[in-house]
Design a protein around this motif. Structure first.
Motif, PDB file in Angstrom:
ATOM      1  N   VAL A 218     -21.335   2.356 -40.689  1.00  0.00           N
ATOM      2  CA  VAL A 218     -22.530   2.536 -40.257  1.00  0.00           C
ATOM      3  C   VAL A 218     -23.111   1.417 -39.928  1.00  0.00           C
ATOM      4  CG1 VAL A 218     -24.885   3.003 -41.436  1.00  0.00           C
ATOM      5  CG2 VAL A 218     -23.149   4.526 -41.960  1.00  0.00           C
ATOM      6  N   TRP A 219     -22.787   0.398 -40.567  1.00  0.00           N
ATOM      7  CA  TRP A 219     -23.234  -0.907 -39.764  1.00  0.00           C
ATOM      8  C   TRP A 219     -22.811  -1.301 -38.357  1.00  0.00           C
ATOM      9  CZ3 TRP A 219     -27.534  -3.011 -41.893  1.00  0.00           C
ATOM     10  CH2 TRP A 219     -27.786  -3.237 -43.113  1.00  0.00           C
ATOM     11  N   SER A 222     -24.501   0.966 -35.947  1.00  0.00           N
ATOM     12  CA  SER A 222     -25.638   0.434 -35.572  1.00  0.00           C
ATOM     13  C   SER A 222     -25.721  -0.675 -34.697  1.00  0.00           C
ATOM     14  CB  SER A 222     -26.340   0.104 -36.944  1.00  0.00           C
ATOM     15  OG  SER A 222     -26.461   1.467 -37.921  1.00  0.00           O
ATOM     16  N   VAL A 226     -27.611  -0.592 -31.161  1.00  0.00           N
ATOM     17  CA  VAL A 226     -28.940  -1.622 -30.828  1.00  0.00           C
ATOM     18  C   VAL A 226     -28.425  -2.151 -29.627  1.00  0.00           C
ATOM     19  CG1 VAL A 226     -30.183  -3.353 -31.783  1.00  0.00           C
ATOM     20  CG2 VAL A 226     -29.725  -1.568 -33.172  1.00  0.00           C
ATOM     21  N   PRO A 348     -24.028   7.466 -31.022  1.00  0.00           N
ATOM     22  CA  PRO A 348     -25.172   6.807 -31.285  1.00  0.00           C
ATOM     23  C   PRO A 348     -25.632   5.777 -29.912  1.00  0.00           C
ATOM     24  CG  PRO A 348     -23.901   5.755 -32.904  1.00  0.00           C
ATOM     25  CD  PRO A 348     -23.037   7.173 -32.278  1.00  0.00           C
ATOM     26  N   ALA A 387     -26.479  -6.432 -38.344  1.00  0.00           N
ATOM     27  CA  ALA A 387     -25.660  -5.306 -38.514  1.00  0.00           C
ATOM     28  C   ALA A 387     -24.317  -5.344 -38.491  1.00  0.00           C
ATOM     29  CB  ALA A 387     -26.124  -4.252 -37.641  1.00  0.00           C
TER      30      ALA A 387
END
Length: 404
Positions: A218-219, A222, A226, A348, A387
């Motif tokens: 997840v980190w 992310s 970003v 993502p 992150a």
């Protein structure tokens, strides 16, 4: 019988340039072409930018939707079929765009382009190389990104030349032919069947079943999302941000033009000097320089040398970030199910890439001076660095086991 080291090296030297040529064509036609051809498409189809670029954005969302499935497919069957199919879908996408008559066919063309992108751009190519490159994987990824770095350099002027010579419809027709007659044969003939390895098996880290892999994933997802958001937002709005910071339009364009060469320079440096440096450290450096570069962008205020420093640092960071996307997940999570892992990480990123230009445009509505916008980008870069470091700090425990 295992092939000789020399034969393996020669085979890999054939595969990487083949993938690289296909990357230049795929990026150039499926992603960069709209920047040159978009205005002519909009005018002839009598539509507007919302419909044109909204359709393109829908294509990026389609990429995000299908990318995890494509990663699993590469894990199961190897990359040859996926990449070859991506080239055929890319040809169909370009042909659909060439024949489009209105918003519906335009949307269909860009959605096909998005699906093709998920099947033949960097992430599936990285997953394919991971299966076949063995100990040479990191250098193979870097070499591949050196090819990809020239996509805009080649296709922006090519698109402009074709637009002026034969029009945007014929230009997409040419690009359809390139996918079908160049990319498809390269993928179908030069990529090993079913992911068969060209190199000797190497010791690969395997993730411990009790490690906090979910948190690390997840980190890391992310951080990459970003960073992609920042890159996509700046691709659309950099010149405007520089001019609003006090640079003359001519100087702003010159500064922007330096970013591409610096991306390539960063990749060359990684290829030449970073082979003995862990990918995790290179990732930290790339994210840190991204934050520093955006801090410099926020302080341009008409000073040309500060803008130049931004371009140099941002270009280097952005170029190396592509390599980090392909190499860091292997160090964090091991090699098992690598195609699926890259596909899940890509999802993502495609979504962030799709929404970033519009999101920054909405910020501009309440930020005429652009100061809030610049500091928002700085905050995003710091968040991405945080992150990434969290992903490294909570990474799964790995144990090195020999491949069977």
């Amino acid at each position: 019988m295992m092939m000789s080291d020399r034969a393996r090296l020669i085979d890999l030297r054939r595969v990487v340039p083949a993938l690289g040529i296909a990357q230049i064509i795929s990026w150039g036609s499926l992603f960069y072409a709209i920047g040159v051809l978009g205005a002519a498409m909009r005018d002839e189809l009598e539509t507007n930018d919302v419909i044109l670029f909204g359709s393109f954005t829908c294509g990026l969302f389609a990429s995000g939707i299908v990318s995890p499935w494509i990663g699993r497919r590469i894990d199961a069957r190897g990359g040859r079929t996926v990449l070859a199919a991506g080239s055929l879908i890319g040809a169909l996408a370009c042909l659909t765009l060439a024949l489009s008559r209105g918003p519906v066919s335009l949307l269909a063309g860009w959605i096909l382009a998005g699906i093709a992108s998920a099947a033949c751009l960097y992430d599936p190519a990285f997953a394919t190389l991971h299966r076949i490159a063995g100990a040479s994987y990191r250098r193979a990824v870097t070499a591949l990104t050196l090819f990809g770095g020239f996509a805009s350099t080649v296709f922006w002027p090519l698109s402009q030349f074709l637009l002026d010579s034969v029009g945007w419809r014929a230009t997409f027709g040419v690009y359809a032919a390139l996918h079908a007659l160049v990319c498809f044969p390269l993928h179908a003939l030069l990529i090993p069947r079913d992911g068969a390895s060209l190199t000797a098996p190497i010791a690969q880290p395997q993730v411990s079943a009790v490690a906090p892999a979910g948190a690390a994933f997840v980190w890391l997802a992310s951080a990459f999302a970003v960073a992609t958001f920042i890159s996509s937002a700046l691709s659309a709005h950099l010149i405007g941000l520089l001019t609003s910071s006090g640079l003359a339009p001519r100087d702003a364009v010159l500064i922007g033009s330096l970013i591409g060469p610096m991306q390539v320079a960063g990749r060359v440096m990684e290829f030449a000097f970073a082979r003995h440096v862990r990918a995790l450290f290179v990732g930290t450096l790339a994210f840190a320089l991204l934050a520093v570069s955006l801090l410099m962008l926020s302080q341009v205020r008409g000073v040309w040398i500060v803008a130049l420093g931004f371009a140099l640092l941002y270009g280097w960071s952005n170029g190396v970030m592509t390599i980090v996307r392909g190499t860091v997940p292997a160090e964090l999570f091991g090699s098992r199910g690598y195609g699926s892992l890259l596909g899940r990480l890509a999802q993502p990123q495609f979504i962030a890439k799709a929404i970033a230009p519009l999101a920054l445009t909405l910020v501009f509505i309440v930020d005429a001076s652009r100061n809030v916008s610049l500091w928002t980008l700085v905050a995003c870069a710091v968040l991405a660095l945080f992150a990434y470091r969290r992903a490294v700090s909570v990474r799964p425990a790995v144990a090195s086991t020999s491949s069977q």
